[in-house]
Scaffold this motif. Sequence first.
Motif, PDB file in Angstrom:
ATOM      1  N   HIS A 162       0.839  -1.205   0.000  1.00  0.00           N
ATOM      2  CA  HIS A 162       0.000   0.000   0.000  1.00  0.00           C
ATOM      3  C   HIS A 162       0.876   1.257   0.000  1.00  0.00           C
ATOM      4  O   HIS A 162       1.712   1.436   0.895  1.00  0.00           O
ATOM      5  CB  HIS A 162      -0.906   0.021   1.233  1.00  0.00           C
ATOM      6  CG  HIS A 162      -1.904  -1.082   1.270  1.00  0.00           C
ATOM      7  ND1 HIS A 162      -3.079  -1.038   0.556  1.00  0.00           N
ATOM      8  CD2 HIS A 162      -1.900  -2.279   1.918  1.00  0.00           C
ATOM      9  CE1 HIS A 162      -3.760  -2.158   0.771  1.00  0.00           C
ATOM     10  NE2 HIS A 162      -3.067  -2.913   1.592  1.00  0.00           N
TER      11      HIS A 162
ATOM     12  N   CYS B 278      -5.165  10.519   0.761  1.00  0.00           N
ATOM     13  CA  CYS B 278      -5.959  10.981   1.901  1.00  0.00           C
ATOM     14  C   CYS B 278      -5.612  12.429   2.192  1.00  0.00           C
ATOM     15  O   CYS B 278      -4.671  12.990   1.615  1.00  0.00           O
ATOM     16  CB  CYS B 278      -5.699  10.113   3.132  1.00  0.00           C
ATOM     17  SG  CYS B 278      -4.018  10.212   3.787  1.00  0.00           S
TER      18      CYS B 278
ATOM     19  N   THR C  86      -3.430   4.721  -2.022  1.00  0.00           N
ATOM     20  CA  THR C  86      -4.479   5.395  -1.251  1.00  0.00           C
ATOM     21  C   THR C  86      -4.091   6.847  -1.073  1.00  0.00           C
ATOM     22  O   THR C  86      -2.965   7.142  -0.660  1.00  0.00           O
ATOM     23  CB  THR C  86      -4.664   4.737   0.130  1.00  0.00           C
ATOM     24  OG1 THR C  86      -5.091   3.386  -0.040  1.00  0.00           O
ATOM     25  CG2 THR C  86      -5.701   5.482   0.964  1.00  0.00           C
TER      26      THR C  86
ATOM     27  N   VAL D 260       0.553   5.102   0.551  1.00  0.00           N
ATOM     28  CA  VAL D 260      -0.376   6.083   1.127  1.00  0.00           C
ATOM     29  C   VAL D 260       0.213   7.472   0.905  1.00  0.00           C
ATOM     30  O   VAL D 260       1.228   7.840   1.504  1.00  0.00           O
ATOM     31  CB  VAL D 260      -0.605   5.841   2.630  1.00  0.00           C
ATOM     32  CG1 VAL D 260      -1.667   6.802   3.155  1.00  0.00           C
ATOM     33  CG2 VAL D 260      -1.015   4.398   2.882  1.00  0.00           C
TER      34      VAL D 260
ATOM     35  N   LEU E 200      -2.019   5.348  10.842  1.00  0.00           N
ATOM     36  CA  LEU E 200      -1.391   4.459   9.863  1.00  0.00           C
ATOM     37  C   LEU E 200      -0.436   3.489  10.555  1.00  0.00           C
ATOM     38  O   LEU E 200      -0.370   2.301  10.214  1.00  0.00           O
ATOM     39  CB  LEU E 200      -0.642   5.279   8.806  1.00  0.00           C
ATOM     40  CG  LEU E 200      -1.516   6.090   7.845  1.00  0.00           C
ATOM     41  CD1 LEU E 200      -0.658   6.999   6.985  1.00  0.00           C
ATOM     42  CD2 LEU E 200      -2.352   5.162   6.972  1.00  0.00           C
TER      43      LEU E 200
ATOM     44  N   SER F 213      -8.946   4.619  -2.697  1.00  0.00           N
ATOM     45  CA  SER F 213      -7.827   3.782  -3.124  1.00  0.00           C
ATOM     46  C   SER F 213      -8.031   3.331  -4.562  1.00  0.00           C
ATOM     47  O   SER F 213      -9.158   3.159  -5.026  1.00  0.00           O
ATOM     48  CB  SER F 213      -7.697   2.562  -2.209  1.00  0.00           C
ATOM     49  OG  SER F 213      -7.544   2.943  -0.854  1.00  0.00           O
TER      50      SER F 213
END
Length: 586
Positions: free
Chosen positions: A137, A245, A243, A139, A158, A322
Motif C-alpha cells: 500500500h 488521503c 491510497t 499512502v 497508519l 484507493s
Amino acid sequence: GFHWWCTMCLPHQRPGKSESVLSEADARWTPPPSRCAAVAMKILARLPLLHSVTWLSVVLYAATQGTTERRQVALKLVIEAWLLYSFSKYLVTGATSLWGLRQLRRNNEVEVDWWRGDAERAALEASSELRYDDVVHVVAIPNYKESIGTLRRTLSTLAAQRDASRALVVILAMEARDPSARSTSRTLQAEFAAKFRGMHATLHELRAGEVGGKSSNENWAVRCARRQLVEVEGVDQSRIVVTVCDADTYFHASHFAALSRAYVAEPEATRSRRFWQAATNFYPNSDEVPVLCSVRYALLSVGFLGQLANPLHYRLPFAVYSVSLDLAREAGYWDPAVIPEDWHMFLRCFYATGGAVRVKPLFFPVGCECVTDAGSLRTFAACYHQAKRWQWGAIDIGFIAVHAGDLGLAGAGRQLLVTLAASEHHLYYPLMWIVVAAAPWLVDDWATGWRFQLWALFYASNFIFLNCLDAAYRRVLADKPEANAGGPDAARLADFSLKRALAFVAFPVADLLLFVLPSLHAHARMALSTRFDYVVAPKLCGARPQPRLAVEDHLQLASIRPETFPCARSTPQSYSALATDDPLPV
C-alpha cells in the motif's frame, strides 16, 4: 534546567531511518488537452450558472407573477415532479444509511486477523497468484503548510495498522514552496519511519501548465513512489494499491487489512478497473464547531454513507479513496492542471478504460476533521469556503461534455450514467432544496390542504430521522474508540447532547448557508473566470491527543502548552491555484 526543558517541551523523536526525499519520478505523463478542448471546457464552465439562473428565474417568476389556470397546472406539475424526486432521494438515502450503519457495525466487530484469512481463502478459491501478503500500500498524504500535529495524528493511525511495517509505504507529499516542508518531513520521518515498510517525502515544484493543489501534488508524489518501488526496489506494479488521503485523516485500525482482502478477492480481470471508497465522516471534531457547521457536517457524513451503501447510486470517490497503481498509471496519474481531484481522477480513469471503472464500497469509517478557525464567525466562513471549493467540481461537467463521444455508441449508457451522477450533485441538489423550501408559496393551493401537510411532515420526519442516524453513527464510532476512526475523543461521541439534538431543527438553514449558496457562488465564479485561488482549509488542532493506539509514543506532548505548540495557530494558506488557465506567478 535546559536538559529538562528539552526533554519535556520539544517534540519527541524516536530513532528511525534517515530522512528520505524522492526527487525522480516515473516519466509517464498525459499531455494537456488540445487548445480546442481547453477552450470548450472554459466555455462549458459557464453551464452550471446558466442552469441555475434558468431554474431560479422560473421559481422567481412563479413566486411573484400571477399566472393563468393553464400555467398554474403546468407549474404545479413541474413543482410536484421536483418534490417527488426530492422526497424519494431523501427517503432512499436515509434507508440505505441504515443498511450502511449495519455494515459498519458488523465490520467493526470483526477481528483484524480475519481479513487476512478470508483473503487467503478467496485467493485459493479463485486460483489467484496474488496473496494477502503480496499487497503493498502506497499512502500519499498531500499537504501544504499543515501543522506537524495534524500530520502526526494521521501517521499514528497508519502506524496502528496490522501490516504497517510490512505493507505500508507512506509518502509525505510536500510542496517545495512550503518553507517548513523539510523540517516537518525530517521530524516525522525520525518518529515514524521505523514503523512502516517505507517512508519518503516528495517536494513538488510547480511546472508550466500545472496548478498548485492536491491533484498536482499527488501526481508528482505517486509518480515518484512508482519509480522508487517498481524501478528501484523491483516491486511488481500489479501488487501496489495507492491510497490518497487528507492530512487530517483517521483510518480505522482494520482499514488496510480489509483493503488488502478486497484487492486480493477482486477478479484479476477487474482489479485494475476499481476504486475502493470507505465511509468518510466528519465526526472527530464536529462538536467543536458552530452549530450550523456541525449540522451540515453530520448531514454530509450520513448522506455520504447512504450514497455509498445504495446499490442503485452511481458511486464517485470522495476525499479518501484507493486505486491500483496499474489503473493510476494507465490514466496518466492525477491531472496536475486542475483543482477537482477525486472526481476528476475517476473521470480520467473512466475514459482511459472505455468506461469500465467502478467504485466499490469499503464499509469502514474514515474520520476527517471539520475545518476550524479562531472564533465561530471565522470557522463558519471557513466552512463556507470549503463548500464553495467542493462545488468547484462542477467544472468537471465540461470535462464530461468534451469527452462525450469517446465511448462511442456502445458506451452511450455508461456516458449517460456518469453525466447524470455529476449533474445531480452539482446542478440538481442545490435547486432541489430551493424548490422544496419554496413549494407552498409557488402554487396557489399549496399553502393549505394535504399537500402542505405532506410538506410539513417531510420536514418533521427529517428532523427525527437525522437525529436517529446521527446518534447511530456516533455509537458505531464510540463502541470501538481504539479503532481510531472517530478521532482521539471517539469514546465521547455518543454522549447525549440536547443542544445537538435540537440543532437538527436548523438543517434547512444549514443546507442553505453551507451548500446551496456556496454552490451558486461557485457557479457564478466559474462563469466569470475559471481561475480559482485554492485556500487550504484551516484546522486548529491545539494540543489534542494522538489516536489511542499510538499515544504511548507521544506522552510528553501533554506537557506542551497549546499556545506554544506549532499547530495551535490557524494559518490558512493559498495554493495560488487555477482550475484550467495557466497558473499565476507564485
